[in-house]
Each structure stands twice: as structure tokens, then as C-alpha cells.
Scaffold this motif. Sequence first.
Motif, short mmCIF file in Angstrom:
data_model
loop_
_atom_site.label_atom_id
_atom_site.label_comp_id
_atom_site.label_asym_id
_atom_site.label_seq_id
_atom_site.Cartn_x
_atom_site.Cartn_y
_atom_site.Cartn_z
N UNK A 183 14.55 18.64 -56.65
CA UNK A 183 14.50 19.06 -58.05
C UNK A 183 13.12 18.79 -58.65
N UNK A 184 12.55 17.62 -58.31
CA UNK A 184 11.22 17.34 -58.84
C UNK A 184 10.19 18.32 -58.28
N UNK A 185 10.36 18.70 -57.02
CA UNK A 185 9.44 19.68 -56.44
C UNK A 185 9.54 21.02 -57.17
N UNK A 186 10.76 21.43 -57.55
CA UNK A 186 10.94 22.68 -58.27
C UNK A 186 10.31 22.61 -59.67
N UNK A 187 10.40 21.44 -60.30
CA UNK A 187 9.84 21.29 -61.64
C UNK A 187 8.31 21.26 -61.60
N UNK A 188 7.76 20.51 -60.66
CA UNK A 188 6.31 20.27 -60.65
C UNK A 188 5.52 21.35 -59.94
N UNK A 189 6.18 22.15 -59.12
CA UNK A 189 5.46 23.20 -58.42
C UNK A 189 4.70 22.68 -57.20
N UNK A 190 3.67 23.45 -56.78
CA UNK A 190 2.97 23.14 -55.55
C UNK A 190 2.26 21.80 -55.54
N UNK A 191 1.91 21.25 -56.72
CA UNK A 191 1.23 19.94 -56.77
C UNK A 191 2.07 18.85 -56.12
#
Length: 386
Positions: A9-17
Motif C-alpha cells: 500500500x505504501x508503494x502504491x501511495x508513494x510511487x516509484x520513489x
Amino acid sequence: MTTDNRLRRWRMVLGGDAEQSCGGLSGHDQRMDNALAALYGGGAGQGRGRPASGGERSAGLQSSAPDVARWLGDIREFFPTSVVQVMQRDAVERLNLRQLLLEPELLSAVEPDVHLVGTLLSLNRLMPEETKQTARQVVRKVVDDLESKLAQGFRAAVTGALNRAARTNRPLPRDIDWNRTIRANLKHYQPEHRTVVPERLIGYARAAKTVKRDVILAIDQSGSMAASVVYASLFGAVLASMRALKTSLVVFDTAVVDLTAQLTDPVDVLFGTQLGGGTDINRAIAYSQSLITRPTDSIFILISDLYEGGVRDEMLRRMADLCAAGVQCIVLLALSDEGAPAYDKHNAAALAELGVPAFACTPDRFGPLMAAAIERRDLAPFAAAN
């Protein structure tokens, strides 16, 4: 929630960073992320919502209808309708997709909402004929949806107010106005019985089948008022269907267009507007004055953000004349769910000094507002709520 789900979920929120710290995506999640990145950026080295340096994106919506149509299909698969509508709105604003909305294949893939209708109306004069029919279908779907949600309650509020507008001393039991009856009979209070003997009843008379009120809606069709134009057109059509009201609807920018003849169909009204352009409120009020033949039985509703491009002093003088003649005047800074827009506070204050309230109104409150206006009740509670 497991650690893997939390990282996902954090990856989806933050994007490629967040790729290195949260891990990669695959399958359904990767497709969802691509749809978000196409609109908001979010590739490697950039956070969600921040475009890449130099204006580049990790993904994008190229200037072709097939790419955009595919993207529209993806977001409808991945997200609920409310989110889809927000993303479509952002796509039009961020990626300048207005020109692509002139293509019927793309329009048929879009999730209709009030804001999309506003965009289509602003493009109305530019549409090729093959697109206009599709656009009308999109607008019709939105209008029908709004009517199913709002029209019944609005009609009931207005009809009730018309039925209560006339008073009688011989009311039916169900029509007795107990508050007024008790106040009128306090001198007949019986201490031994601790009650009031109502020697005179006061109640509401059922409305006769004659025109009780004249309603004039004047709608500012500048671009910022798009949602208000949609809702006002719908409510105008409902008012026009009621025989106890004589309803007129005019739209204006630097010119004034009378759309009363189109009030049988709000879609026809909407396609008679032209969003954008300047604003001459004074001219709109002057035309509305010419429609008023029974001042004390007339309600004039100006829907505008009050940014006047015409003669301000004349505008205020005309509003003062209407009030002095007995017309009930109301200014709605917006008729939408978004709340009060940017508006000319000096003009709003000047109108308030004339006794003309100016406030925003949500669509669900417009019925009670009209009911209060018909019964000539105090509108201060509506202004205080905004």
C-alpha cells in the motif's frame, strides 16, 4: 494487515520513489500503478503527484483517443465511480484533454458527472455534429441521475410552500397552523384547565389552480459557474412544470439569452448556454426587470459570483429598485456541492446593505430555500449555514 500488504500500500501511495524500500509491484497492482502514473507521474525517482523533471513522466496519456480510452477503461476497472470522476477531472485539467473530448469514441468511455457536463458545455460551439449527439447522451445521463436524486424532494418542498402560502380562518384539521393559532388565542387561556381555548383557528388554505408566484432565474454562465448552471437548469425545469408558478430562465455573460421556451427539457437549456466569456450582471438584471409584472408576487434569483464587468452602480440601483417594488431578491454565489466560490465581496456586501442576501447553496438545500422564499420567511438561517 500483514507487513507485505502494508508495504504494498505504501508503494502504491508513494510511487516509484518507494521501489527500493517497499518492493516492486506485479500483475493487477502494476496495472493500477501504471494508470495512476499516467496521470500523476510516480515513476522511478519521483513521488506520486510530482511530475518528473523537465515535464517528463514515467507514463503518460499521449494525444490520441485510443490511449485515453484504454486508460479510461482501466481506471473504471480499478477504482470506484467517485474516484474515477475525480481522476477524469484531473486528467482534463492536467493533461489538457479538452480537444480529445470532441471525439465521440472517447466520450462514450467517460464516466459522466456534473463537472464533465460543464466541460462539454464549454466546448459546445466547437463540437463537430457527430460528437454532439454523443455529448447529449452523456449530459442526459447526468441530468436524469440528478433528477432522480433531487427532483422529488424539491418539488415536494415547493408544493408544500405553495399550499401554505395562503391563510384561512376555516382550515381543515390537517391544515391548522397551531403556532399562529395559539398566539392568536392566548387571551383565552384557561388557568384552571391549563389550556388555551382556540376561538379563532388559523391555517393554511390549499393553493388554488392559479399562478401564485412568478420566479425569474438569472444564471451567470461564466466558466467558474458551470456546476451551478447544470443544477439551476434542472431546478428551473422542475419549477416550470408546476402550474402554480410562472418560471422564467435567462442566462448571461456580456449578452442575455432567454431560455424559458426550452424549460420543458433541461438538456435543451444546457445546450443553449455557452460557458465562459465576460459578465454583465447589470444587463441581466435589466432584462429580468422587464419580465416582472407582479412585483409583490415575484421572486428574483440571481446566480452569480458577482464579478461585474458592466456598470456596477447601475447594477446596485436596479437591485434597489426591485426590492423597493416588493420583489423578493436572492443572490446565490453558487448552486453546487463545492461551497462558495471566489466571489466579489464588495458587491456582496453592497447587496447585503440593500437587504439582498448573498450566499452559496447546495442542491439539497435549494428546495427549502425556495419554500422559504415563497412563504416570505426569513432567509437568514440559509445564509448563516454557509
